[in-house]
Write an enzyme that holds these catalytic residues in place. Structure first.
Site, mmCIF file in Angstrom:
data_model
loop_
_atom_site.group_PDB
_atom_site.id
_atom_site.type_symbol
_atom_site.label_atom_id
_atom_site.label_comp_id
_atom_site.label_asym_id
_atom_site.label_seq_id
_atom_site.Cartn_x
_atom_site.Cartn_y
_atom_site.Cartn_z
ATOM 1 N N ASP A 173 0.414 -1.315 0.164
ATOM 2 C CA ASP A 173 -0.138 -0.150 -0.068
ATOM 3 C C ASP A 173 0.599 1.791 0.146
ATOM 4 O O ASP A 173 2.172 0.839 -0.570
ATOM 5 C CB ASP A 173 -0.943 -0.244 1.208
ATOM 6 C CG ASP A 173 -1.874 0.273 1.198
ATOM 7 O OD1 ASP A 173 -1.996 1.628 0.791
ATOM 8 O OD2 ASP A 173 -3.928 -0.029 0.577
ATOM 9 N N HIS A 219 1.673 1.861 -3.417
ATOM 10 C CA HIS A 219 1.524 2.420 -3.870
ATOM 11 C C HIS A 219 1.512 4.228 -4.104
ATOM 12 O O HIS A 219 0.963 5.258 -4.255
ATOM 13 C CB HIS A 219 -0.623 3.048 -3.271
ATOM 14 C CG HIS A 219 -1.603 1.519 -3.566
ATOM 15 N ND1 HIS A 219 -2.168 1.397 -2.685
ATOM 16 C CD2 HIS A 219 -1.007 0.687 -3.826
ATOM 17 C CE1 HIS A 219 -2.628 0.080 -2.557
ATOM 18 N NE2 HIS A 219 -1.993 -0.793 -3.891
#
Length: 440
Positions: free
Chosen positions: A260, A283
């Protein structure tokens, strides 16, 4: 909506667990206290360092196995080390934490983590005994707070996340119906001058670090990793760094390998410094998300991010703000990304004002109200993954927001085939400094 940050005492089954962890004047079995003047003793136990001044040093017994809970010993040890001392967790030893701990009383204390601090994976216990935060329904095993706190060493803080990964598979953290709350590995709340140096943070059930209502927080030479032994249950939402209402946040010389956000300050985080950060399978380095809650003003500003490597991820340098019928407003201002190396990344540069996964028609009907100003992307280079064709940067401003003074300088981004990447932008006042195509 007014956000509150209160312990989730209403869900505690009994008060017995908290009573069991009251500090005691009696020294627990296996604990030792070494005088600051006992140089030979400090050296023998590994608590004498050229880099740090010697301190009164406390040691506690280690766990015999993964169910041998030493929470009470840990709490006694850090209380005994408080006000000028150090708690040493020895190399090669494991210390299992099976009860929530309130460490908000700290003052001028060090924790030398050379061993392993490991949380139990007793999901029913932790879901009823934790510290709860309204923001995205966050919970934590413990909370650290106070003044002048240093955590350092070569040991591991282990969130023991596999069971959480298995049981959360197929669910979403931002689903309004989600009730499977997962603990954050490290939370600092109402902390001033807290630093974390040298340690490994492993397999957090949810976010890895969450800094709340704090000032002057720093991480240096930290390694963050989250992995699963179950291919059908990957780690989710294991962000490296999240923050809320923080003034002064520094992350340097750090490696993050998770699924993430690598670094993602949340609302009202200011004076941010990031240097020499390596991110794999993430991310990206994101400002936000902000603007989530109705009527709430969110701010992220004054950030300098330099010398970052981003590999095999969804995003590189990202700004993200919520859109939708019931959201807030705010600004992302004075942000610099400089010397950013990306490889195999879907969106090397992106401004997303339709967060979180808002359908295009809803985003058009209820655009984001977060202004984005004074942004610089300088010397961003490398390759995209090709997932978006030849697009390597997408900067699309909400029609209900101001987006100005956003500049791209020295951008050298190509597709996997080596072709020059395309920059897409809409609604940016004054242009972005390079050739830009409309998204339409």
């Amino acid at each position: 909506m007014r956000l509150h940050f209160l312990p989730l005492v209403a869900l505690c089954a009994t008060t017995a667990s908290s009573l069991a962890f009251d500090s005691s004047t009696s020294q627990p079995p296996g604990a030792q206290v070494y005088s600051v003047n006992d140089a030979a003793g400090l050296k023998r136990i590994g608590a004498h360092h050229p880099k740090y001044h010697d301190r009164r040093t406390v040691t506690i017994r280690s766990s015999h196995n993964d169910t041998d809970d030493v929470s009470a010993d840990f709490l006694w040890g850090i209380r005994r080390a408080n006000h000028g001392g150090r708690l040493l967790l020895k190399k090669g030893q494991k210390y299992v934490i099976g009860r929530k701990l309130d460490l908000s009383f700290l003052d001028n204390v060090e924790v030398q983590l050379d061993g392993e601090l490991k949380f139990t994976d007793d999901v029913p216990y932790w879901q009823e005994n934790n510290f709860y935060y309204d923001f995205q329904k966050s919970i934590s095993f413990w909370r650290w707070g106070g003044h002048d706190v240093r955590i350092f060493g070569r040991g591991t803080l282990n969130g023991n996340g596999q069971r959480w990964y298995n049981e959360f598979a197929g669910q979403e953290i931002l689903d309004p119906d989600n009730t499977y709350y997962r603990p954050i590995l490290f939370v600092a709340e109402n902390a001033t001058r807290l630093s974390v140096e040298g340690i490994t943070e492993l397999n957090s059930p949810c976010w890895t670090n969450f800094l709340v209502n704090s000032k002057d927080i720093s991480f240096d030479n930290v390694f963050i990793n989250a992995y699963s032994t179950n291919a059908s249950a990957e780690p989710k939402n294991t962000d490296g760094f999240d923050s809320l209402n923080v003034n002064g946040l520094s992350v340097t010389n750090t490696r993050v390998d998770i699924g993430d956000d690598c670094f993602s300050p949340k609302p009202n985080t200011t004076n941010i410094f990031v240097q020499n950060l390596w991110c794999n399978n993430t991310h990206g380095v994101s400002m936000g998300s902000i603007g989530q809650y109705p009527g709430v003003l969110d701010i992220i500003e004054h950030a300098y991010i330099e010398n970052v490597t981003l590999l095999n991820g969804e995003n590189g340098a990202r700004l993200k703000a919520w859109a939708g019928e019931d959201v807030g407003y705010g600004r992302i201002n004075n942000i610099t990304y400089k010397n950013i190396h990306v490889e195999n990344t879907d969106y090397p540069i992106v401004l997303d004002q339709c967060y979180f996964n808002i359908p295009a028609d809803e985003c058009a009907s209820y655009p984001s109200q977060v202004n984005v100003t004074n942004i610089v992307f300088e010397n961003v280079y490398g390759t995209s993954s090709g997932a978006e064709g030849n697009v390597v940067a997408e900067l699309i401003c909400s029609p209900n927001a101001i987006c100005e003074d956003i500049k791209l300088k020295g951008i050298n981004l190509t597709t996997p085939e080596g072709e020059k990447g395309v920059v897409v932008c809409d609604g940016i006042s004054g242009g972005v400094g390079v050739e830009c195509q409309s998204s339409e």
